[in-house]
Design a protein around this motif. Structure first.
Motif, short mmCIF file in Angstrom:
data_model
loop_
_atom_site.label_atom_id
_atom_site.label_comp_id
_atom_site.label_asym_id
_atom_site.label_seq_id
_atom_site.Cartn_x
_atom_site.Cartn_y
_atom_site.Cartn_z
N LEU A 185 3.47 -10.22 -5.31
CA LEU A 185 2.99 -9.52 -4.13
C LEU A 185 2.14 -10.44 -3.25
O LEU A 185 2.30 -10.47 -2.02
CB LEU A 185 2.17 -8.29 -4.54
N VAL A 186 1.25 -11.21 -3.86
CA VAL A 186 0.41 -12.13 -3.09
C VAL A 186 1.24 -13.27 -2.51
O VAL A 186 0.93 -13.80 -1.45
CB VAL A 186 -0.73 -12.67 -3.99
N ALA A 187 2.33 -13.61 -3.16
CA ALA A 187 3.20 -14.67 -2.67
C ALA A 187 3.99 -14.25 -1.43
O ALA A 187 4.43 -15.10 -0.65
CB ALA A 187 4.17 -15.10 -3.77
N GLN A 188 4.17 -12.93 -1.23
CA GLN A 188 5.07 -12.45 -0.19
C GLN A 188 4.39 -11.77 0.98
O GLN A 188 4.96 -11.70 2.08
CB GLN A 188 6.10 -11.49 -0.81
N ILE A 308 -4.99 -5.28 -4.97
CA ILE A 308 -3.79 -5.27 -5.81
C ILE A 308 -4.08 -4.40 -7.01
O ILE A 308 -4.96 -4.70 -7.82
CB ILE A 308 -3.40 -6.70 -6.25
N ILE A 309 -3.34 -3.29 -7.11
CA ILE A 309 -3.65 -2.33 -8.17
C ILE A 309 -2.40 -1.54 -8.55
O ILE A 309 -1.55 -1.25 -7.69
CB ILE A 309 -4.80 -1.38 -7.74
N ARG A 342 8.02 -2.95 -8.75
CA ARG A 342 8.18 -2.31 -10.06
C ARG A 342 7.81 -3.30 -11.17
O ARG A 342 8.06 -4.50 -11.04
CB ARG A 342 9.62 -1.85 -10.26
N PRO A 343 7.26 -2.81 -12.27
CA PRO A 343 6.93 -3.71 -13.38
C PRO A 343 8.18 -4.22 -14.08
O PRO A 343 9.22 -3.56 -14.07
CB PRO A 343 6.10 -2.83 -14.32
N ARG A 344 8.05 -5.39 -14.70
CA ARG A 344 9.17 -5.99 -15.43
C ARG A 344 8.85 -6.16 -16.91
O ARG A 344 9.69 -6.67 -17.65
CB ARG A 344 9.49 -7.37 -14.84
N HIS A 345 7.66 -5.74 -17.35
CA HIS A 345 7.28 -6.00 -18.74
C HIS A 345 8.08 -5.09 -19.69
O HIS A 345 8.53 -4.00 -19.30
CB HIS A 345 5.78 -5.80 -18.93
N PRO A 346 8.26 -5.49 -20.95
CA PRO A 346 9.13 -4.77 -21.89
C PRO A 346 8.72 -3.32 -22.13
O PRO A 346 9.60 -2.46 -22.33
CB PRO A 346 9.03 -5.59 -23.18
N LYS A 347 7.44 -3.00 -22.12
CA LYS A 347 7.01 -1.64 -22.43
C LYS A 347 7.50 -0.62 -21.40
O LYS A 347 7.60 0.57 -21.70
CB LYS A 347 5.48 -1.57 -22.55
N ALA A 348 7.78 -1.09 -20.18
CA ALA A 348 8.27 -0.18 -19.15
C ALA A 348 9.65 0.37 -19.49
O ALA A 348 10.08 1.38 -18.92
CB ALA A 348 8.31 -0.89 -17.80
N ALA A 358 4.60 7.23 -18.36
CA ALA A 358 3.73 6.67 -17.32
C ALA A 358 4.13 5.24 -16.98
O ALA A 358 4.17 4.85 -15.81
CB ALA A 358 2.27 6.72 -17.77
N ARG A 359 4.46 4.45 -18.00
CA ARG A 359 4.82 3.05 -17.76
C ARG A 359 6.14 2.96 -16.97
O ARG A 359 6.30 2.08 -16.13
CB ARG A 359 4.95 2.31 -19.08
N ALA A 360 7.07 3.85 -17.26
CA ALA A 360 8.37 3.82 -16.58
C ALA A 360 8.24 4.18 -15.09
O ALA A 360 9.03 3.73 -14.26
CB ALA A 360 9.35 4.77 -17.26
N ALA A 361 7.24 5.00 -14.78
CA ALA A 361 7.04 5.42 -13.38
C ALA A 361 6.10 4.50 -12.61
O ALA A 361 5.96 4.63 -11.40
CB ALA A 361 6.49 6.84 -13.36
N GLU A 362 5.48 3.57 -13.30
CA GLU A 362 4.43 2.74 -12.70
C GLU A 362 4.93 1.88 -11.54
O GLU A 362 6.04 1.34 -11.58
CB GLU A 362 3.84 1.82 -13.78
N ILE A 363 4.09 1.75 -10.53
CA ILE A 363 4.33 0.85 -9.40
C ILE A 363 3.04 0.07 -9.16
O ILE A 363 1.95 0.63 -9.17
CB ILE A 363 4.72 1.62 -8.12
N THR A 364 3.18 -1.23 -8.96
CA THR A 364 2.04 -2.06 -8.58
C THR A 364 2.10 -2.27 -7.08
O THR A 364 3.15 -2.57 -6.52
CB THR A 364 2.08 -3.41 -9.32
#
Length: 373
Positions: A185-188, A308-309, A342-348, A358-364
């Motif tokens: 996000l900070v890169a773009q 960023i949250i 959207r998150p890319r970590h395995p727990k999602a 909650a993890r599947a619906a998460e947005i940063t």
């Protein structure tokens, strides 16, 4: 690190030694000396009862015993819950109980950080990096020692950050940028200025490095943790950005104003149970509200603050979107734009995780904020 001593009886004599615990775990009140003859069921029962086990057998057998104890914890099915917030609190309680139980298996450390057990590895460099070059005879939880060794390997090898096209080397106790989407996000996001930026709570220095890579000529990174500042300095020097980035110890803002102020506070408003959790949990949203309430006074005319949250706390029922929007408005700020990822970590994508919904619906999100009016 805890500087307390720990006492125990062994071979009819009273012993005392340093208690090594960077996590802040209290020294155990009861210690039983054990060896390879101890069965996993007995070890698990004693640990659950609060008796620490000082291992005098083979080191690899101690590792196997710890794994066997962990499997016994995993047999207990989770309690049913009615709300995401209840699921979160029960999950944290279970994690804390698991940590307390597994921390009851102890190994001895000599003053030079040798482990005087059969087949024990060399851990001197990892211990010296955290505790300093000169130690003292003591005891340490095997689980904490394993975490220390793992953190030291992360520090040596680094974590690949694709948006940075480089590796960040996190030190023990400093948040590791394993979840790279917030760096993306900070890169773009469009930069309001290339003149100056503040990076609030710089941690490993990854966002300061990203801003430097994008051409921001001067960046001031702040943190109130000396270890984080040392980690950031090391990473920025490795990446060749030391001349662009200055670091200051501060609780949130440095003095002055900047056209860009970036902050990635801990995302979940809950109380940390150890010093290592302060990068994840923000009790009473202290850092979030501190950043928002101080932002307008530190922004240059026409400048932007980037918050960023993640919205994970919203999906867990711990903080509402209305709370965040009201906090922004109360601070005299307005939303210029918002960028989501959207998150890319395995727990999602792991349905077995207790917080999967909650993890599947998460947005940063990167919220671009400006002074109102």
């Amino acid at each position: 690190m805890s500087e307390h001593n720990v006492q125990w009886q062994e071979a009819g004599e009273q012993h005392s030694a340093r208690w090594y615990s960077h996590s802040g775990m209290a020294a155990p009140a009861r210690i039983r000396v054990v060896d390879d003859s101890l069965k996993a069921d007995a070890a698990y029962r004693l640990a659950c009862e609060g008796t620490a086990l000082l291992w005098r057998g083979d080191y690899h057998n101690a590792r196997q015993l710890l794994q066997a104890m962990a499997r016994r914890i995993g047999r207990k099915p989770p309690k049913p819950t009615s709300t995401p917030a209840e699921a979160f609190h029960l999950h944290r309680q279970a994690q804390a109980q698991r940590a307390r139980t597994l921390a009851m298996l102890l190994v001895p450390l000599e003053a030079d950080y040798r482990i005087t057990l059969r087949r024990a590895p060399e851990v001197g460099a990892a211990c010296a990096a955290l505790y300093g070059p000169q130690g003292a005879p003591g005891l340490i939880s095997l689980r904490e020692l394993q975490g220390l060794i793992g953190a030291y390997e992360w520090q040596k090898q680094g974590v690949e950050v694709p948006a940075l096209a480089a590796r960040i080397h996190p030190q023990h106790g400093v948040f590791s940028p394993l979840r790279g989407e917030y760096v993306d996000l900070v890169a773009q996001a469009p930069l309001p200025s290339l003149e100056l930026a503040f990076d609030i709570g710089t941690g490993s220095g990854v966002l300061a490095a990203m801003l430097a890579k994008r051409g921001v000529r001067r960046i001031v990174g702040t943190d109130q943790d000396p270890r984080a500042l040392a980690c950031a300095a090391d990473n920025l020097a490795r990446l060749g950005y030391a001349d662009q980035v200055s670091l200051e110890m501060a609780d949130l803002f440095p003095s002055g104003r900047a056209p860009l102020i970036v902050c990635n506070p801990p995302w979940v408003p809950a109380r940390p149970s150890s010093p290592l959790e302060y990068a994840v949990y923000d009790p009473d949203s202290r850092m979030l509200l501190g950043f928002l309430n101080g932002l307008a006074a530190h922004l240059s005319e026409g400048g932007e603050g980037w918050l960023i949250i993640s919205d994970l706390a919203e999906h867990l029922g711990l903080r509402s979107r209305d709370f965040l929007l009201q906090a922004i408005a109360t601070a005299g700020l307005q939303v210029i734009d918002r960028h989501d990822i959207r998150p890319r970590h395995p727990k999602a994508g792991d349905p077995s995780d207790p917080l999967f919904a909650a993890r599947a619906a998460e947005i940063t999100s990167l919220w671009r904020l400006g002074r109102r009016g």
